[in-house]
Design a protein around this motif. Structure first.
Motif, PDB file in Angstrom:
ATOM      1  N   ASP A  44      -5.502   4.571   0.707  1.00 39.34           N
ATOM      2  CA  ASP A  44      -4.042   4.587   0.650  1.00 39.34           C
ATOM      3  C   ASP A  44      -3.561   5.320   1.904  1.00 39.34           C
ATOM      4  O   ASP A  44      -3.649   6.542   1.984  1.00 39.34           O
ATOM      5  CB  ASP A  44      -3.577   5.314  -0.617  1.00 39.34           C
ATOM      6  CG  ASP A  44      -2.045   5.378  -0.718  1.00 39.34           C
ATOM      7  OD1 ASP A  44      -1.366   5.248   0.328  1.00 39.34           O
ATOM      8  OD2 ASP A  44      -1.534   5.577  -1.832  1.00 39.34           O
ATOM      9  N   HIS A  47       0.672   7.701   4.462  1.00 40.28           N
ATOM     10  CA  HIS A  47       1.151   8.726   5.394  1.00 40.28           C
ATOM     11  C   HIS A  47       0.705   8.482   6.832  1.00 40.28           C
ATOM     12  O   HIS A  47       1.208   9.125   7.752  1.00 40.28           O
ATOM     13  CB  HIS A  47       0.690  10.111   4.933  1.00 40.28           C
ATOM     14  CG  HIS A  47       1.366  10.523   3.662  1.00 40.28           C
ATOM     15  ND1 HIS A  47       2.646  11.010   3.631  1.00 40.28           N
ATOM     16  CD2 HIS A  47       0.954  10.469   2.373  1.00 40.28           C
ATOM     17  CE1 HIS A  47       2.989  11.263   2.387  1.00 40.28           C
ATOM     18  NE2 HIS A  47       1.985  10.941   1.597  1.00 40.28           N
ATOM     19  N   THR A  86       2.612   2.380   1.486  1.00 42.14           N
ATOM     20  CA  THR A  86       4.029   2.110   1.307  1.00 42.14           C
ATOM     21  C   THR A  86       4.700   2.246   2.676  1.00 42.14           C
ATOM     22  O   THR A  86       4.252   3.025   3.515  1.00 42.14           O
ATOM     23  CB  THR A  86       4.657   3.119   0.315  1.00 42.14           C
ATOM     24  OG1 THR A  86       6.067   3.025   0.399  1.00 42.14           O
ATOM     25  CG2 THR A  86       4.283   4.557   0.628  1.00 42.14           C
ATOM     26  N   LYS A  89       7.472   5.876   3.747  1.00 46.20           N
ATOM     27  CA  LYS A  89       7.387   7.177   4.450  1.00 46.20           C
ATOM     28  C   LYS A  89       7.940   7.012   5.871  1.00 46.20           C
ATOM     29  O   LYS A  89       9.119   7.174   6.089  1.00 46.20           O
ATOM     30  CB  LYS A  89       5.937   7.666   4.472  1.00 46.20           C
ATOM     31  CG  LYS A  89       5.238   7.619   3.124  1.00 46.20           C
ATOM     32  CD  LYS A  89       5.770   8.652   2.178  1.00 46.20           C
ATOM     33  CE  LYS A  89       5.083   8.533   0.834  1.00 46.20           C
ATOM     34  NZ  LYS A  89       5.797   9.223  -0.210  1.00 46.20           N
TER      35      LYS A  89
END
Ligand SMILES: Cc1ncc(COP(=O)(O)O)c(C=O)c1O
Length: 248
Positions: A44, A47, A86, A89
């Motif tokens: 993931d 960030h 995602t 961020k």
């Protein structure tokens, strides 16, 4: 991984960049382990996407170039990797993605509960994501260079005002730690009353009785906003007597 039966499906799961401190996962090593153990490596990189890119870091591009995330930064490629993230961020749009080999993605499309049983993202969010990606391609490196300058300024200002910079690297979530949960909460309230909204994290793993304020710096912040934040922190610390921790 050794000792796990071959018939069992194995998966290594990790964050790419850990927001607490901005440390990067050792993906080269994880990828080698995944290959030798016939496992899937699920990363993931929420960030890392939009911040890190292809290295090496240069003075004008300290996060690398292109914003493609930790895999690009480390130059790691493998069809054993399933990359998720995602855009919420660095790119500011609540749309997520998964990327990987065709075989794995086909399986995700048909078997992932999140994929099969969820509504798709709204059209405005998809449009915003496309626009964010367009901007990132056009001027992402420029914005990241500006961001690095703001992060450096924040750290420099903290040090020169004696506040105590906990974060060392250029990851744009910067941390100031307090001796106690109560002090961190008081510092957050003091900042909020002056229009500055840090994220408060209590009881960190490193020091369970300490409290941490996280400052999320973006390329749209101004130097005067950065300086003012540090000024307000310095005033709080002076009034409070003890100040922020300096040595985590
Ligand atoms: C590693 C990681 N993945 C996913 C998410 C979720 O992101 P979003 O809120 O954009 O869905 C977060 C949120 O903090 C995160 O830290």
């Amino acid at each position: 991984m050794r000792g796990i039966e071959d018939k069992v499906r194995k998966i290594i799961v990790c964050n790419g960049v850990y927001p607490e401190g901005g440390h990067a996962a050792p993906l080269r090593q994880f990828s080698r382990i995944a290959c030798s153990a016939a496992a899937l490596l699920y990363v993931d990189d929420s960030h890392g996407i939009g911040i890190l890119g292809a290295g090496p870091p240069m003075p004008a591009t300290p996060y690398g170039t292109g914003g493609g995330g930790l895999l690009r930064w480390l130059g790691v490629r493998s069809d054993r990797i399933l990359l998720a993230g995602t855009l919420g961020k660095a790119l500011g749009v609540p749309v997520a993605f998964v990327a990987g080999s065709k075989r794995v993605i086909d399986r995700v499309r048909s078997a992932s509960k999140a994929f099969v049983h969820s509504s798709p993202p709204s059209i405005p969010n998809v449009a915003a994501a496309l626009e964010a990606l367009r901007l990132q391609e056009l001027e992402g490196d420029q914005r990241r260079s500006r961001l690095a300058g703001l992060v450096r300024r924040f750290q420099y200002a903290l040090r020169s005002r004696g506040v105590g910079a906990t974060s060392r690297g250029l990851f744009p979530i910067q941390t100031v730690s307090y001796w106690s949960v109560r002090e961190a909460q008081q510092a957050a309230r003091f900042l909020q009353q002056r229009g500055i909204w840090p994220v408060v994290q209590l009881e960190t793993l490193i020091r369970p009785d300490s409290g941490v304020l996280r400052f999320v710096i973006t390329a749209l912040h101004t130097l005067s906003e950065i300086d003012r934040t540090v000024d307000v922190l310095a005033v709080f610390n002076r009034r409070n007597g003890r100040g922020a921790l300096k040595d985590i």
